[in-house]
Structures are given as C-alpha cells and as structure tokens.
Design a protein around this motif. Sequence first.
Motif, PDB file in Angstrom:
ATOM      1  N   THR A  68     -10.991 -11.829   2.449  1.00  0.00           N
ATOM      2  CA  THR A  68      -9.760 -11.658   3.220  1.00  0.00           C
ATOM      3  C   THR A  68      -8.559 -12.000   2.343  1.00  0.00           C
ATOM      4  N   LYS A  69      -7.375 -11.758   2.838  1.00  0.00           N
ATOM      5  CA  LYS A  69      -6.173 -12.066   2.059  1.00  0.00           C
ATOM      6  C   LYS A  69      -5.989 -13.564   1.861  1.00  0.00           C
ATOM      7  N   ASN A  70      -6.700 -14.361   2.683  1.00  0.00           N
ATOM      8  CA  ASN A  70      -6.632 -15.822   2.561  1.00  0.00           C
ATOM      9  C   ASN A  70      -7.840 -16.402   1.829  1.00  0.00           C
ATOM     10  N   GLY A  71      -8.665 -15.524   1.241  1.00  0.00           N
ATOM     11  CA  GLY A  71      -9.839 -15.999   0.526  1.00  0.00           C
ATOM     12  C   GLY A  71     -11.132 -15.541   1.181  1.00  0.00           C
ATOM     13  N   LEU A  72     -12.246 -16.088   0.707  1.00  0.00           N
ATOM     14  CA  LEU A  72     -13.558 -15.701   1.208  1.00  0.00           C
ATOM     15  C   LEU A  72     -13.892 -16.436   2.496  1.00  0.00           C
ATOM     16  N   LYS A 108     -10.472  -9.951   9.454  1.00  0.00           N
ATOM     17  CA  LYS A 108     -10.158  -8.679   8.819  1.00  0.00           C
ATOM     18  C   LYS A 108     -10.255  -8.823   7.309  1.00  0.00           C
ATOM     19  N   SER A 109     -10.968  -7.888   6.693  1.00  0.00           N
ATOM     20  CA  SER A 109     -11.143  -7.945   5.243  1.00  0.00           C
ATOM     21  C   SER A 109      -9.945  -7.332   4.532  1.00  0.00           C
TER      22      SER A 109
END
Length: 244
Positions: A137-141, A170-171
């Motif tokens: 994700t945009k915030n990491g795994l 959301k990926s």
Amino acid sequence: MKIVVCDDSIEDLTEIERLLTKYKEINSNTNLEVEQFSHAAKLYQKIQEKELADIYILDMIMSEKTGIDIGTLIRSSNRQSVIVYITSSDDFALEAYGVRAVRYLLKPVSEEQFFEALDYALSLTKLETEKIYPVKTKNGLVAIPYSKIEYIENYSRVLNIFQTDGESVKSIFIRKSFDEEIREIAQDKRFMQVHKSFLINMNYVNKLTQNTILMESGKSIPISKKRVVNVRKEYLLFVSDQYR
C-alpha cells in the motif's frame, strides 16, 4: 481449549458429557475445559457479553433459543469459533451451513462420529500459522490473514481487499496481472476466482445464484459466463466437504 455444550435435554447433555470425558481420557495430552448449558437463553446472554469459547457443541431444537439463533450470534461475535450441531432432525442442515458449522450429527450420535467431529474441530483451532496475504500500500506493506479476507477485487490495476470486519485495504498500482497477484492465495481451498476481477472466500458466501454470488457483507459479486459451470461445481464441492 474451551468447549461449550448446550442442550435442553438433560439426558442428552449427560450423554455428551460422558463422551467428552472418554475423549479426554483417550487424549490426555489435550487440555479441554468444558462448560455445559441446559438453558439456551443463558448461553445466548454469555455470548452477548463476549464470553466466548473455542468450540460449541449445540442442539438445534431448543425451547428458548434455537441452535441457529446461537450460531448466528457466535458468528457475529467471533468468526473463529468452531460449531458442531448434534440434533434429532436433519431439517436444519442447510441453515447449519449458513453459520459454517463443521459437523451436523443426528441423535443418537455414535462414539465414532462424536470423536471424529471433535478431532476435526480441534484441528481447526490448532492451526499453527495463519496464512497471510501481503499487500503493498502507499503506507507500506500490510499483512492480512486469509481468514479475514471476504473477497478481493481488481479495479483499474489496484487491488481492493475487503475484510470480514467491514474494513478494506487498497494496494498501490499493480504491475503484474490479477491472476499472477492472486496465484498463491487462489491455491487455498477456501478461495475461488469467479471473475477476471474477483476472488472470493467461500467461507463467507451467503447465496449462490445463476450469475452472481451474494457475500455475507451484502456485496453481490458477478460470475463471468465462462466460469459459471466451474464456479457452481467448485462451490458445491466445497460445501459438501464441510459435512464429510
């Protein structure tokens, strides 16, 4: 390991207690704590108060609350508890599957049937490692347990992982195809790809229709035309496997 037994017949409750005692003697290395209820309403209240057990052995037809009433409450409170029904009628087998009971046994239950059901129930609670689906994700795994995934949708090359608690992850934009992204998780018997953009967890299917699958969350998932026959076949095999 906590087991709860509920049956409003004292005679049947005593018989289940006898079977449990013998099972514990045979499996002395298994630590089992057993709590019994002859009043379904009292157990229902316990569950409402979040006093939960690992395994529930329930009668289906009781005067205060039915086995389905209790099973439905268990599922809304804790999706991981294992449910076994022991009842005098086979009229409620379909409803039992609706709350994902792992066994539906008819009275009088044999020792062999009971021990097999308990072996299976215990095996489900002793899974050593929960499989994890990693999502970039945009915030990491983010690591999501398989058991928490209701379905995965691919939309514009972004994965939406919808979870059983109503949350979703959301990926980032995926470079591989959807088939490649879900290849490993799709090998798990709980999951089935029903459309080029959807992978579902069959544990959370509420209803299968001709062209769609209704999930427990209320989401209607389309079935692609080329997959209709296979989806129906695989789902029926999955359902029947739950009651072997």
